[in-house]
Scaffold this motif. Sequence first.
Motif, PDB file in Angstrom:
ATOM      1  N   ILE A   1     -10.364   5.018  -3.126  1.00  0.00           N
ATOM      2  CA  ILE A   1      -9.184   4.672  -2.338  1.00  0.00           C
ATOM      3  C   ILE A   1      -8.263   5.884  -2.351  1.00  0.00           C
ATOM      4  CG2 ILE A   1      -7.218   3.105  -2.085  1.00  0.00           C
ATOM      5  CD1 ILE A   1      -8.792   1.170  -4.000  1.00  0.00           C
TER       6      ILE A   1
ATOM      7  N   PHE B   1      -4.510   7.274  -1.662  1.00  0.00           N
ATOM      8  CA  PHE B   1      -3.100   6.981  -1.432  1.00  0.00           C
ATOM      9  C   PHE B   1      -2.345   8.274  -1.116  1.00  0.00           C
ATOM     10  CE2 PHE B   1      -3.001   2.564  -2.408  1.00  0.00           C
ATOM     11  CZ  PHE B   1      -4.025   2.369  -3.320  1.00  0.00           C
TER      12      PHE B   1
ATOM     13  N   HIS C   1      -4.828  -3.795  -9.370  1.00  0.00           N
ATOM     14  CA  HIS C   1      -3.904  -3.953  -8.241  1.00  0.00           C
ATOM     15  C   HIS C   1      -4.479  -3.334  -6.974  1.00  0.00           C
ATOM     16  CE1 HIS C   1      -0.609  -2.403  -5.698  1.00  0.00           C
ATOM     17  NE2 HIS C   1       0.040  -3.501  -6.046  1.00  0.00           N
ATOM     18  N   ASP C   2      -4.872  -2.079  -7.082  1.00  0.00           N
ATOM     19  CA  ASP C   2      -5.340  -1.343  -5.909  1.00  0.00           C
ATOM     20  C   ASP C   2      -6.623  -1.931  -5.334  1.00  0.00           C
ATOM     21  OD1 ASP C   2      -3.150   0.225  -6.416  1.00  0.00           O
ATOM     22  OD2 ASP C   2      -4.295   1.959  -7.117  1.00  0.00           O
ATOM     23  N   GLN C   3      -7.560  -2.317  -6.199  1.00  0.00           N
ATOM     24  CA  GLN C   3      -8.806  -2.889  -5.697  1.00  0.00           C
ATOM     25  C   GLN C   3      -8.563  -4.248  -5.058  1.00  0.00           C
ATOM     26  OE1 GLN C   3     -11.863  -1.194  -5.621  1.00  0.00           O
ATOM     27  NE2 GLN C   3     -12.187  -2.821  -4.126  1.00  0.00           N
TER      28      GLN C   3
ATOM     29  N   ARG D   1      -3.174  -0.739 -12.682  1.00  0.00           N
ATOM     30  CA  ARG D   1      -3.117  -0.231 -11.316  1.00  0.00           C
ATOM     31  C   ARG D   1      -4.479  -0.327 -10.643  1.00  0.00           C
ATOM     32  NH1 ARG D   1      -1.459   5.627  -8.724  1.00  0.00           N
ATOM     33  NH2 ARG D   1      -1.788   4.925  -6.609  1.00  0.00           N
TER      34      ARG D   1
ATOM     35  N   GLN E   1       2.400   2.747  -3.075  1.00  0.00           N
ATOM     36  CA  GLN E   1       1.504   3.461  -3.980  1.00  0.00           C
ATOM     37  C   GLN E   1       1.316   4.929  -3.588  1.00  0.00           C
ATOM     38  OE1 GLN E   1       0.248   2.253  -6.842  1.00  0.00           O
ATOM     39  NE2 GLN E   1       1.437   0.409  -6.397  1.00  0.00           N
TER      40      GLN E   1
ATOM     41  N   TRP F   1      -1.487   6.474 -13.639  1.00  0.00           N
ATOM     42  CA  TRP F   1      -2.719   5.707 -13.620  1.00  0.00           C
ATOM     43  C   TRP F   1      -2.816   4.830 -14.851  1.00  0.00           C
ATOM     44  CZ3 TRP F   1      -5.663   4.110 -10.076  1.00  0.00           C
ATOM     45  CH2 TRP F   1      -6.879   3.515 -10.386  1.00  0.00           C
TER      46      TRP F   1
ATOM     47  N   PHE G   1       0.842  -1.202   0.000  1.00  0.00           N
ATOM     48  CA  PHE G   1       0.000   0.000   0.000  1.00  0.00           C
ATOM     49  C   PHE G   1       0.874   1.249   0.000  1.00  0.00           C
ATOM     50  CE2 PHE G   1      -2.265   3.550   1.739  1.00  0.00           C
ATOM     51  CZ  PHE G   1      -3.535   3.440   1.188  1.00  0.00           C
TER      52      PHE G   1
END
Length: 96
Positions: A77, A79, A53-55, A50, A40, A46, A37
């Motif tokens: 989300i 970051f 990945h993030d989800q 990604r 990121q 973007w 995390f």
Amino acid sequence: MVVLTSKTFQIMQQHIYYTKFALQFADMQIPELVTVFNHQVGNTGWTGMRAYHDQALIDEFLRRGIDVSAVFDGKSISFAHPVSYDITDNRLTIIG
């Protein structure tokens, strides 16, 4: 900040890249997930990859029952800041 609609979320979970990341994260310990995390944070690039990945990362925290409300409101989300894991409260907390 990532904003997802429920339809987009459902499509993402069925995608091969989402599955790849989800399997990878399932094998990690919580401190490793926190490190992923934090890598990121500040990344303004973007791509579709990604998003998967993030989800998948947030979903893994949620799957483990970790409170991610400091960085995820169910739609987006953030970051913006690094996080740490508070084992006592089983939640992510913003550092700084």
